[in-house]
Write a protein that holds these residues in place. Structure first.
Motif, short mmCIF file in Angstrom:
data_model
loop_
_atom_site.label_atom_id
_atom_site.label_comp_id
_atom_site.label_asym_id
_atom_site.label_seq_id
_atom_site.Cartn_x
_atom_site.Cartn_y
_atom_site.Cartn_z
N PRO A 1 5.65 -4.05 0.98
CA PRO A 1 6.00 -5.43 1.32
C PRO A 1 7.20 -5.92 0.49
O PRO A 1 7.63 -5.25 -0.45
CB PRO A 1 4.74 -6.18 0.91
CG PRO A 1 4.26 -5.45 -0.30
CD PRO A 1 4.65 -4.00 -0.14
N TRP A 2 7.67 -7.10 0.81
CA TRP A 2 8.83 -7.67 0.11
C TRP A 2 8.44 -8.43 -1.15
O TRP A 2 9.27 -8.76 -1.97
CB TRP A 2 9.62 -8.61 1.04
CG TRP A 2 8.73 -9.57 1.77
CD1 TRP A 2 8.24 -9.41 3.04
CD2 TRP A 2 8.15 -10.78 1.27
NE1 TRP A 2 7.40 -10.45 3.35
CE2 TRP A 2 7.32 -11.30 2.28
CE3 TRP A 2 8.26 -11.48 0.07
CZ2 TRP A 2 6.60 -12.49 2.13
CZ3 TRP A 2 7.55 -12.65 -0.10
CH2 TRP A 2 6.74 -13.14 0.94
N ASN A 3 7.14 -8.75 -1.30
CA ASN A 3 6.82 -9.70 -2.38
C ASN A 3 6.81 -9.05 -3.77
O ASN A 3 6.99 -9.75 -4.76
CB ASN A 3 5.53 -10.48 -2.08
CG ASN A 3 4.29 -9.63 -2.15
OD1 ASN A 3 4.35 -8.43 -1.89
ND2 ASN A 3 3.19 -10.23 -2.50
N ILE B 1 5.62 -2.63 -6.28
CA ILE B 1 4.69 -2.00 -5.33
C ILE B 1 5.36 -0.78 -4.69
O ILE B 1 4.75 0.28 -4.54
CB ILE B 1 4.20 -3.01 -4.28
CG1 ILE B 1 3.24 -4.00 -4.94
CG2 ILE B 1 3.51 -2.28 -3.11
CD1 ILE B 1 2.65 -5.04 -4.04
N ALA C 1 10.01 -3.02 2.97
CA ALA C 1 10.11 -4.19 3.85
C ALA C 1 11.59 -4.43 4.19
O ALA C 1 12.46 -4.26 3.33
CB ALA C 1 9.54 -5.42 3.15
N GLY D 1 10.09 -3.21 10.44
CA GLY D 1 8.77 -2.57 10.47
C GLY D 1 8.26 -2.31 11.87
O GLY D 1 7.73 -1.23 12.16
N GLY E 1 8.21 1.47 11.76
CA GLY E 1 6.84 1.76 11.37
C GLY E 1 6.14 2.69 12.36
O GLY E 1 5.67 3.78 11.99
N PHE F 1 -0.11 1.91 2.50
CA PHE F 1 0.43 0.67 3.06
C PHE F 1 0.03 -0.51 2.20
O PHE F 1 -1.14 -0.65 1.82
CB PHE F 1 -0.10 0.46 4.49
CG PHE F 1 0.20 -0.91 5.02
CD1 PHE F 1 1.48 -1.23 5.46
CD2 PHE F 1 -0.79 -1.89 5.05
CE1 PHE F 1 1.76 -2.51 5.92
CE2 PHE F 1 -0.50 -3.17 5.52
CZ PHE F 1 0.78 -3.48 5.96
N GLY G 1 0.60 -4.70 2.61
CA GLY G 1 1.18 -5.75 3.46
C GLY G 1 0.06 -6.55 4.08
O GLY G 1 -1.05 -6.62 3.51
N THR H 1 -0.94 -5.97 10.05
CA THR H 1 -0.13 -4.74 10.15
C THR H 1 -0.99 -3.52 9.82
O THR H 1 -0.84 -2.46 10.44
CB THR H 1 1.09 -4.81 9.20
OG1 THR H 1 1.81 -6.00 9.50
CG2 THR H 1 2.01 -3.63 9.39
N GLU I 1 -3.60 -1.80 1.17
CA GLU I 1 -3.84 -2.96 0.29
C GLU I 1 -3.27 -4.16 1.03
O GLU I 1 -2.07 -4.21 1.30
CB GLU I 1 -3.14 -2.74 -1.05
CG GLU I 1 -3.75 -1.54 -1.75
CD GLU I 1 -2.94 -1.08 -2.93
OE1 GLU I 1 -2.47 -1.93 -3.67
OE2 GLU I 1 -2.77 0.14 -3.07
N THR I 2 -4.14 -5.09 1.39
CA THR I 2 -3.72 -6.12 2.34
C THR I 2 -3.94 -7.53 1.81
O THR I 2 -4.00 -7.74 0.60
CB THR I 2 -4.45 -5.86 3.68
OG1 THR I 2 -5.84 -5.76 3.41
CG2 THR I 2 -4.00 -4.56 4.31
N GLY J 1 -5.26 -11.65 1.31
CA GLY J 1 -6.44 -12.26 0.68
C GLY J 1 -6.57 -13.72 1.08
O GLY J 1 -5.60 -14.34 1.55
N PHE K 1 -5.84 -3.00 -9.61
CA PHE K 1 -5.85 -4.08 -8.64
C PHE K 1 -6.06 -3.59 -7.22
O PHE K 1 -5.41 -2.65 -6.77
CB PHE K 1 -4.51 -4.83 -8.72
CG PHE K 1 -4.48 -6.05 -7.87
CD1 PHE K 1 -5.07 -7.22 -8.31
CD2 PHE K 1 -3.90 -6.02 -6.61
CE1 PHE K 1 -5.09 -8.34 -7.51
CE2 PHE K 1 -3.91 -7.14 -5.80
CZ PHE K 1 -4.50 -8.31 -6.25
N SER L 1 -9.23 -7.13 2.85
CA SER L 1 -8.18 -7.03 1.82
C SER L 1 -7.80 -5.61 1.46
O SER L 1 -6.93 -5.40 0.62
CB SER L 1 -8.63 -7.76 0.54
OG SER L 1 -8.77 -9.14 0.81
#
Ligand code: NAD
Length: 496
Positions: free
Chosen positions: A163-165, A170, A190, A221, A225, A239, A241, A245, A266-267, A269, A466, A472
């Motif tokens: 992801p971009w965050n 990550i 991302a 993506g 993807g 993955f 995000g 997705t 890992e998605t 929350g 984590f 999630s």
């Protein structure tokens, strides 16, 4: 003489970067260059992106498949040493990477510093873990005259979709876990943060990871993807995000007429914090503000729903108003900014839509002012609403929007049931000085990470592994001692 870090970082603010597919060690300028713009000011073009296409993806997969036996057969201490050299190079280029995180992902200086630190930590931690897990085979007792051993191997070709965050941390964590376990990797960052990923991959190649072993296939993506996840030649996907997705990737993997692939997901929350009447209000507010609004609320761990016991609710909300009035929203490259922009215009629109719905349905508690010159950027001001029930929120709202719900002391079980019914299971905050209450909550909420009397963001590699469960993610936890196992397959050797 070395300049202070902040000045070193500012020296990169005018630099421009490029991302393109890096396939079998060669950078390929495919198609037309797309402009990459800074979220805080769309007039700033940070660089350009050349997206991968079906041909480059196919070449990358083929190269990775061919490279797998040799990389998998490379002694783990050599693979680990490559990760440690990668960590050193990330540190050497720290100022540039911090600047890039600020410009491409809109991170504040502190967030960007933490981001690079975490990427370095992932490299070093997985290097150590790999030596322990993959180093010496486990000998198992068996009949006399026979030797039985169990050892770990890579699975094959892993696709890492990030992801971009956390565009560097990550990204690096996934890629390094897969590589050190003996897999070859196709990295799909991302689309919003491909420049950071491309810079990192160049450094990882410099660290001695071969070009066929680590390939970069950037691009949108929805387009790139499925080219990756539908391919019969891949053996696993890591993955991180959104939950939506992850479902698409799952479907794509399941539809292949190919060996069953591993999915490490890992998605998102819908993270809650429960505050009872024994909590310390000032501490609560400090932790609520950090959990809900750091990184403009764009952390998967971020607090979305604050449950406050009725007896202390008015006091807590008063303090919250005061704390939110003191936040400064603005250019993340300015030191006085506490909250930067959200990632892009689409994210801003989605959040504004949710905020305007909340204005109709819920009571506004507080709203931080937007910067006066904020129109050029994708800013969303921190805002808090009081709602009645958690199921008023149909999904994760990925930004600085906090929802507060009051509950009566006798209603704690109902609070727990609302959290569990949402189906996510990432982070949970508890603020209580009553240990019995906090243990009661902890034992009943289905969640991956519990934080007691502190904020619920900022996991530390090797210290606070984590990851979530339910909607999630699949686990195991990133930055934890079991993470690498999902990237490996077990083999036994019996010698007569
Ligand atoms: P996203 O799901 O939109 O995109 C993530 C990645 O998937 C990107 O690289 C994107 O290009 C790619 N992608 C999109 N469609 C695809 C498809 N059909 N097939 C394959 N790949 C595809 O998520 P995002 O907006 O980048 O990130 C924010 C989300 O990530 C939030 O939900 C957040 O909670 C979650 N997140 C979770 C964790 C965690 O550790 N659990 C960490 C960070 C972010």
């Amino acid at each position: 003489q070395r300049l202070p870090l902040q000045q070193q970082v500012a020296g990169f603010y005018k630099q421009r970067w490029q991302a393109c597919p890096i396939v079998n060690g060669s950078a390929m300028e495919t198609g037309t260059a797309l402009p990459v713009r800074a979220p805080q000011d769309r007039a700033i073009q940070v660089g350009s992106l050349f997206e991968a296409d079906s041909e480059t993806v196919a070449q990358a997969i083929q190269g990775a498949q061919q490279a797998f036996p040799r990389w998998n057969g490379t002694p783990v201490k050599e693979r680990s040493a490559a990760l440690e050299r990668a960590a050193d190079l990330l540190e050497t280029h720290r100022a540039e990477l911090i600047a890039l995180c600020q410009l491409e992902a809109g991170k504040t200086l502190q967030d960007a510093i933490d981001e690079v630190r975490e990427a370095v930590d992932f490299c070093r931690y997985y290097a150590v873990q790999a030596r322990q897990l993959f180093g010496t085979p486990v000998t198992l007792d068996g009949p006399t005259g026979e030797t039985n051993e169990l050892y770990l191997q890579g699975r094959g070709v892993f696709v890492c979709i990030s992801p971009w965050n956390f565009p560097l941390a990550i990204f690096t964590g996934q890629v390094m876990a897969a590589l050190v376990a003996g897999n070859c990797v196709l990295a799909k960052p991302a689309e919003q943060t491909s420049l950071i990923a491309a810079r990192a991959v160049t450094l990882f190649h410099q660290a001695g990871i071969p070009g066929e072993v680590l390939q970069l296939v950037p691009g949108e993506g929805r387009r790139i993807g499925p080219l990756l996840t539908a391919h019969a030649g891949i053996t696993g996907v890591a993955f991180t995000g959104s939950t939506e997705t992850a479902w698409q990737i799952n479907r794509s993997l399941a539809a292949r007429n190919a060996p069953i692939a591993t999915l490490v997901a890992e998605t998102g929350g819908q993270n809650a914090m429960i505050v009872d009447s024994t909590a310390l209000p000032e501490q609560v507010i400090q932790d609520v503000v950090a959990s809900a609004f750091t990184s403009a609320g764009q952390r998967c761990s971020a607090l979305r729903v604050l449950f406050v016991q009725e007896d202390v609710a008015d006091r807590i909300l008063d303090l919250l108003r005061g704390a939110m009035a003191e936040l400064t929203v603005g250019d993340p490259c300015h030191l006085e900014s506490d909250v930067g922009p959200v990632i892009d215009e689409a994210a801003r629109r989605t959040l504004q839509q949710h905020i305007s719905e909340m204005r109709q349905q819920a009571r506004l508690i507080a709203e931080t002012p937007l910067p006066p010159d904020g129109e050029a950027g994708c800013f969303v001001a921190p805002v808090a609403f009081e709602i009645k029930r958690m199921d008023q929120l149909d999904r994760e709202h990925f930004g600085p929007v906090l929802h507060v719900i009051r509950f009566k002391a006798a209603g704690l079980d109902e609070v727990i049931s609302q959290i569990n019914q949402a189906g996510y299971g990432l982070t949970l905050g508890i603020h209580s000085r009553n240990e019995t209450t906090s243990r009661y909550i902890e034992s009943r909420v289905r969640v991956g990470n519990v934080y007691i009397n502190r904020n619920q963001i900022g996991a530390v590699v090797g210290v606070q592994p984590f990851g979530g469960l339910g909607l999630s993610g699949t686990g195991p936890k990133a930055g934890g001692p079991h993470y690498l196992l999902r990237f490996a397959t077990e083999r036994t050797r019996t010698i007569n």
